[in-house]
Design a protein around this motif. Structure first.
Motif, PDB file in Angstrom:
ATOM      1  N   LEU A 195       0.833  -1.198   0.000  1.00  0.00           N
ATOM      2  CA  LEU A 195       0.000   0.000   0.000  1.00  0.00           C
ATOM      3  C   LEU A 195       0.870   1.252   0.000  1.00  0.00           C
ATOM      4  CD1 LEU A 195      -2.774   1.369   0.229  1.00  0.00           C
ATOM      5  CD2 LEU A 195      -2.596   1.142   2.721  1.00  0.00           C
ATOM      6  N   ASP A 196       1.912   1.244   0.816  1.00  0.00           N
ATOM      7  CA  ASP A 196       2.833   2.381   0.845  1.00  0.00           C
ATOM      8  C   ASP A 196       3.554   2.534  -0.497  1.00  0.00           C
ATOM      9  OD1 ASP A 196       4.426   4.422   2.567  1.00  0.00           O
ATOM     10  OD2 ASP A 196       6.001   3.161   1.722  1.00  0.00           O
ATOM     11  N   GLY A 197       3.964   1.402  -1.090  1.00  0.00           N
ATOM     12  CA  GLY A 197       4.656   1.442  -2.380  1.00  0.00           C
ATOM     13  C   GLY A 197       3.768   1.949  -3.507  1.00  0.00           C
ATOM     14  N   VAL A 198       2.482   1.560  -3.483  1.00  0.00           N
ATOM     15  CA  VAL A 198       1.543   2.009  -4.521  1.00  0.00           C
ATOM     16  C   VAL A 198       1.302   3.518  -4.409  1.00  0.00           C
ATOM     17  CG1 VAL A 198      -0.869   1.872  -5.261  1.00  0.00           C
ATOM     18  CG2 VAL A 198       0.425  -0.221  -4.859  1.00  0.00           C
ATOM     19  N   LEU A 199       1.129   4.000  -3.179  1.00  0.00           N
ATOM     20  CA  LEU A 199       0.907   5.439  -2.991  1.00  0.00           C
ATOM     21  C   LEU A 199       2.146   6.240  -3.383  1.00  0.00           C
ATOM     22  CD1 LEU A 199      -1.064   5.480   0.391  1.00  0.00           C
ATOM     23  CD2 LEU A 199      -1.956   5.861  -1.903  1.00  0.00           C
ATOM     24  N   ARG A 200       3.319   5.725  -3.022  1.00  0.00           N
ATOM     25  CA  ARG A 200       4.546   6.413  -3.420  1.00  0.00           C
ATOM     26  C   ARG A 200       4.726   6.347  -4.938  1.00  0.00           C
ATOM     27  NH1 ARG A 200       8.274   7.599   0.807  1.00  0.00           N
ATOM     28  NH2 ARG A 200       7.607   6.768   2.819  1.00  0.00           N
ATOM     29  N   GLY A 201       4.329   5.229  -5.549  1.00  0.00           N
ATOM     30  CA  GLY A 201       4.422   5.103  -7.002  1.00  0.00           C
ATOM     31  C   GLY A 201       3.532   6.113  -7.712  1.00  0.00           C
ATOM     32  N   THR A 202       2.341   6.364  -7.165  1.00  0.00           N
ATOM     33  CA  THR A 202       1.458   7.379  -7.733  1.00  0.00           C
ATOM     34  C   THR A 202       2.098   8.759  -7.651  1.00  0.00           C
ATOM     35  OG1 THR A 202      -0.480   6.072  -7.057  1.00  0.00           O
ATOM     36  CG2 THR A 202      -0.840   8.395  -7.592  1.00  0.00           C
ATOM     37  N   ALA A 203       2.745   9.046  -6.521  1.00  0.00           N
ATOM     38  CA  ALA A 203       3.400  10.349  -6.354  1.00  0.00           C
ATOM     39  C   ALA A 203       4.673  10.465  -7.181  1.00  0.00           C
ATOM     40  CB  ALA A 203       3.716  10.584  -4.871  1.00  0.00           C
ATOM     41  N   GLN A 204       5.336   9.334  -7.476  1.00  0.00           N
ATOM     42  CA  GLN A 204       6.592   9.370  -8.226  1.00  0.00           C
ATOM     43  C   GLN A 204       6.405   9.841  -9.661  1.00  0.00           C
ATOM     44  OE1 GLN A 204       9.662   9.169  -7.534  1.00  0.00           O
ATOM     45  NE2 GLN A 204      10.049   7.864  -5.767  1.00  0.00           N
ATOM     46  N   VAL A 205       5.170   9.864 -10.139  1.00  0.00           N
ATOM     47  CA  VAL A 205       4.914  10.453 -11.460  1.00  0.00           C
ATOM     48  C   VAL A 205       5.421  11.894 -11.494  1.00  0.00           C
ATOM     49  CG1 VAL A 205       3.107  11.116 -13.098  1.00  0.00           C
ATOM     50  CG2 VAL A 205       2.937   8.953 -11.868  1.00  0.00           C
ATOM     51  N   MET A 206       5.324  12.570 -10.336  1.00  0.00           N
ATOM     52  CA  MET A 206       5.763  13.962 -10.214  1.00  0.00           C
ATOM     53  C   MET A 206       7.094  14.068  -9.471  1.00  0.00           C
ATOM     54  SD  MET A 206       3.242  15.393 -11.781  1.00  0.00           S
ATOM     55  CE  MET A 206       3.682  17.094 -11.540  1.00  0.00           C
ATOM     56  N   PHE A 207       7.872  12.977  -9.416  1.00  0.00           N
ATOM     57  CA  PHE A 207       9.204  12.950  -8.813  1.00  0.00           C
ATOM     58  C   PHE A 207       9.194  13.129  -7.299  1.00  0.00           C
ATOM     59  CE2 PHE A 207      10.024  14.424 -13.181  1.00  0.00           C
ATOM     60  CZ  PHE A 207      10.938  13.466 -13.592  1.00  0.00           C
ATOM     61  N   VAL A 208       8.120  12.790  -6.624  1.00  0.00           N
ATOM     62  CA  VAL A 208       8.105  12.878  -5.165  1.00  0.00           C
ATOM     63  C   VAL A 208       7.805  11.494  -4.597  1.00  0.00           C
ATOM     64  CG1 VAL A 208       7.411  15.292  -5.155  1.00  0.00           C
ATOM     65  CG2 VAL A 208       5.661  13.539  -5.063  1.00  0.00           C
ATOM     66  N   SER A 209       8.386  11.213  -3.429  1.00  0.00           N
ATOM     67  CA  SER A 209       8.196   9.924  -2.770  1.00  0.00           C
ATOM     68  C   SER A 209       7.564  10.161  -1.404  1.00  0.00           C
ATOM     69  CB  SER A 209       9.538   9.192  -2.628  1.00  0.00           C
ATOM     70  OG  SER A 209       9.368   7.941  -1.973  1.00  0.00           O
ATOM     71  N   ASN A 210       6.261  10.340  -1.416  1.00  0.00           N
ATOM     72  CA  ASN A 210       5.523  10.636  -0.197  1.00  0.00           C
ATOM     73  C   ASN A 210       4.152   9.987  -0.315  1.00  0.00           C
ATOM     74  OD1 ASN A 210       3.717  12.040   1.657  1.00  0.00           O
ATOM     75  ND2 ASN A 210       5.381  13.478   2.004  1.00  0.00           N
ATOM     76  N   PRO A 211       3.806   9.048   0.581  1.00  0.00           N
ATOM     77  CA  PRO A 211       2.503   8.366   0.456  1.00  0.00           C
ATOM     78  C   PRO A 211       1.313   9.297   0.633  1.00  0.00           C
ATOM     79  CG  PRO A 211       3.625   7.738   2.492  1.00  0.00           C
ATOM     80  CD  PRO A 211       4.609   8.506   1.682  1.00  0.00           C
ATOM     81  N   VAL A 212       1.461  10.329   1.465  1.00  0.00           N
ATOM     82  CA  VAL A 212       0.354  11.277   1.633  1.00  0.00           C
ATOM     83  C   VAL A 212       0.157  12.084   0.343  1.00  0.00           C
ATOM     84  CG1 VAL A 212      -0.501  13.229   2.977  1.00  0.00           C
ATOM     85  CG2 VAL A 212       0.745  11.392   4.114  1.00  0.00           C
ATOM     86  N   SER A 213       1.256  12.441  -0.310  1.00  0.00           N
ATOM     87  CA  SER A 213       1.146  13.104  -1.616  1.00  0.00           C
ATOM     88  C   SER A 213       0.440  12.202  -2.618  1.00  0.00           C
ATOM     89  CB  SER A 213       2.536  13.484  -2.133  1.00  0.00           C
ATOM     90  OG  SER A 213       3.168  14.407  -1.289  1.00  0.00           O
ATOM     91  N   GLY A 214       0.786  10.904  -2.609  1.00  0.00           N
ATOM     92  CA  GLY A 214       0.114   9.954  -3.497  1.00  0.00           C
ATOM     93  C   GLY A 214      -1.365   9.859  -3.209  1.00  0.00           C
ATOM     94  N   LEU A 215      -1.738   9.899  -1.917  1.00  0.00           N
ATOM     95  CA  LEU A 215      -3.154   9.848  -1.548  1.00  0.00           C
ATOM     96  C   LEU A 215      -3.896  11.090  -2.026  1.00  0.00           C
ATOM     97  CD1 LEU A 215      -5.263   8.162  -0.019  1.00  0.00           C
ATOM     98  CD2 LEU A 215      -4.637   9.415   2.056  1.00  0.00           C
ATOM     99  N   LEU A 216      -3.265  12.250  -1.908  1.00  0.00           N
ATOM    100  CA  LEU A 216      -3.881  13.483  -2.401  1.00  0.00           C
ATOM    101  C   LEU A 216      -4.068  13.448  -3.916  1.00  0.00           C
ATOM    102  CD1 LEU A 216      -2.005  16.179  -0.278  1.00  0.00           C
ATOM    103  CD2 LEU A 216      -4.451  15.672  -0.200  1.00  0.00           C
ATOM    104  N   ILE A 217      -3.061  12.936  -4.620  1.00  0.00           N
ATOM    105  CA  ILE A 217      -3.169  12.842  -6.082  1.00  0.00           C
ATOM    106  C   ILE A 217      -4.283  11.881  -6.471  1.00  0.00           C
ATOM    107  CG2 ILE A 217      -1.977  12.033  -8.153  1.00  0.00           C
ATOM    108  CD1 ILE A 217       0.612  13.134  -6.915  1.00  0.00           C
TER     109      ILE A 217
END
Length: 335
Positions: free
Chosen positions: A43-65
């Motif tokens: 779950l943490d890896g998936v959220l970070r993967g979503t955020a990595q589209v924008m070059f950031v590695s933050n699960p909360v950022s991934g959740l916001l996206i």
């Protein structure tokens, strides 16, 4: 310090620690996740993967996206989430976890984009469940293509960026076309693919909105609310990345200079490649100095004028050329 001052300082100190915990790359959270069961790590890896589209590695950022993607279109968001999950699991099964790359989201962001754009390009509309099968298949191939490209690019110390997404998405579109009985695509004209559904009355207001919307178009979304959540996610992880994303998206002037349809300019389609390029140079691959800041703006400007029709081809091609030239320059500079 008196007792009353101590009492007032304690809540502010706790608030500051909480803010520090949720900002940046959330390293303490990542260390905690490593001790948990596999499903929490995924779950943490998936959220970070979503955020990595924008070059950031933050699960909360991934959740916001992801929240922004659901606001734009729940079906697209579901496909992007499925793509990120399948590509992450596929990389895990292939044992590609070098330096914890999987749980940092580095094998999930291409799957996120593949799932999102396959749903956006499909002319079958929303909730066409058969689309999940090619989505899963293409997302499974993301770490394979990424690993193959990485073995080639590593000779020049170049990352693969979103090249696997570009290759797999274009292969899918080329294989199915507009007349496929099960997986037909829209006719690939930018105006058809991304119609800007907020009809505004003033041109200057449309241009103003095109700046944040250009950042949201990295995920194929033209909703200003989605774009604001993406920018909030970037700000949470790195204010420098957020600033460079906005500065890169300001390059809508290239679209106007090249006489692009105004609908394309207003919907941010002339800003998202420039935003990615500006982030990469100014906020990720080089230290933040005034020289790299100027280089990032120049890179974004050239990327905006490289007017290729779809996906993130301009971003990938220009960044490869830029970083390759820099690599060659370093090789010839005497120490």
């Amino acid at each position: 310090m008196g007792p009353s001052n101590q009492l007032s300082a304690e809540p502010s100190g706790r608030c500051l620690r909480a803010v520090r915990f949720f900002t940046g790359d959330m390293r303490r959270c990542g260390q905690w996740v490593k001790r948990q069961v596999l499903i929490i790590q995924l779950l943490d890896g998936v959220l970070r993967g979503t955020a990595q589209v924008m070059f950031v590695s933050n699960p909360v950022s991934g959740l916001l996206i992801l929240t922004g993607l659901f606001l734009q279109n729940p079906w697209w968001a579901l496909n992007s989430l499925l793509g990120a999950f399948v590509s992450t699991v596929s990389a895990l099964l292939l044992r590609l976890n070098r330096s914890d790359a999987i749980f940092a989201g580095l094998h999930g962001y291409n799957g996120t984009l593949v799932g999102m754009l396959m749903a956006a390009f499909s002319s079958k509309g929303n909730w066409y469940w058969w689309l999940l099968f090619p989505n899963v298949f293409m997302s499974m191939l993301c770490p394979v293509v990424s690993s193959a490209l990485s073995s080639i690019m590593s000779k020049w110390d170049l990352p693969v960026f979103t090249l696997p997404f570009n290759i797999l998405t274009c292969l899918h579109i080329a294989a199915t076309g507009t007349a496929h009985p099960y997986f037909p695509e829209y006719i690939c004209t930018i105006t058809t693919l991304f119609a800007f559904f907020f009809v505004l009355f003033f041109v200057f207001l449309q241009l103003f909105l095109s700046v944040p919307v250009g950042v949201g178009q990295v995920f194929g979304c033209d909703s200003p609310w989605t774009a604001c959540l993406v920018l909030l996610a970037l700000l949470l992880c790195s204010p420098a990345i957020c600033l460079h994303a906005l500065l890169g998206s300001l390059k809508f002037g290239a679209g106007l200079a090249l006489a692009a349809p105004h609908e394309d300019v207003y919907s941010g389609l002339w800003g998202y490649n420039s935003a990615l390029s500006c982030i990469a140079i100014g906020g990720v691959f080089y230290g933040l100095t005034w020289q790299t800041h100027i280089l990032s703006l120049i890179c974004a400007l050239f990327c905006a004028y490289l007017a290729l029709p779809a996906c993130t081809w301009p971003f990938c091609l220009f960044l490869f050329c830029f970083l390759f030239c820099f690599f060659q320059f370093q090789q010839h500079v005497p120490e």
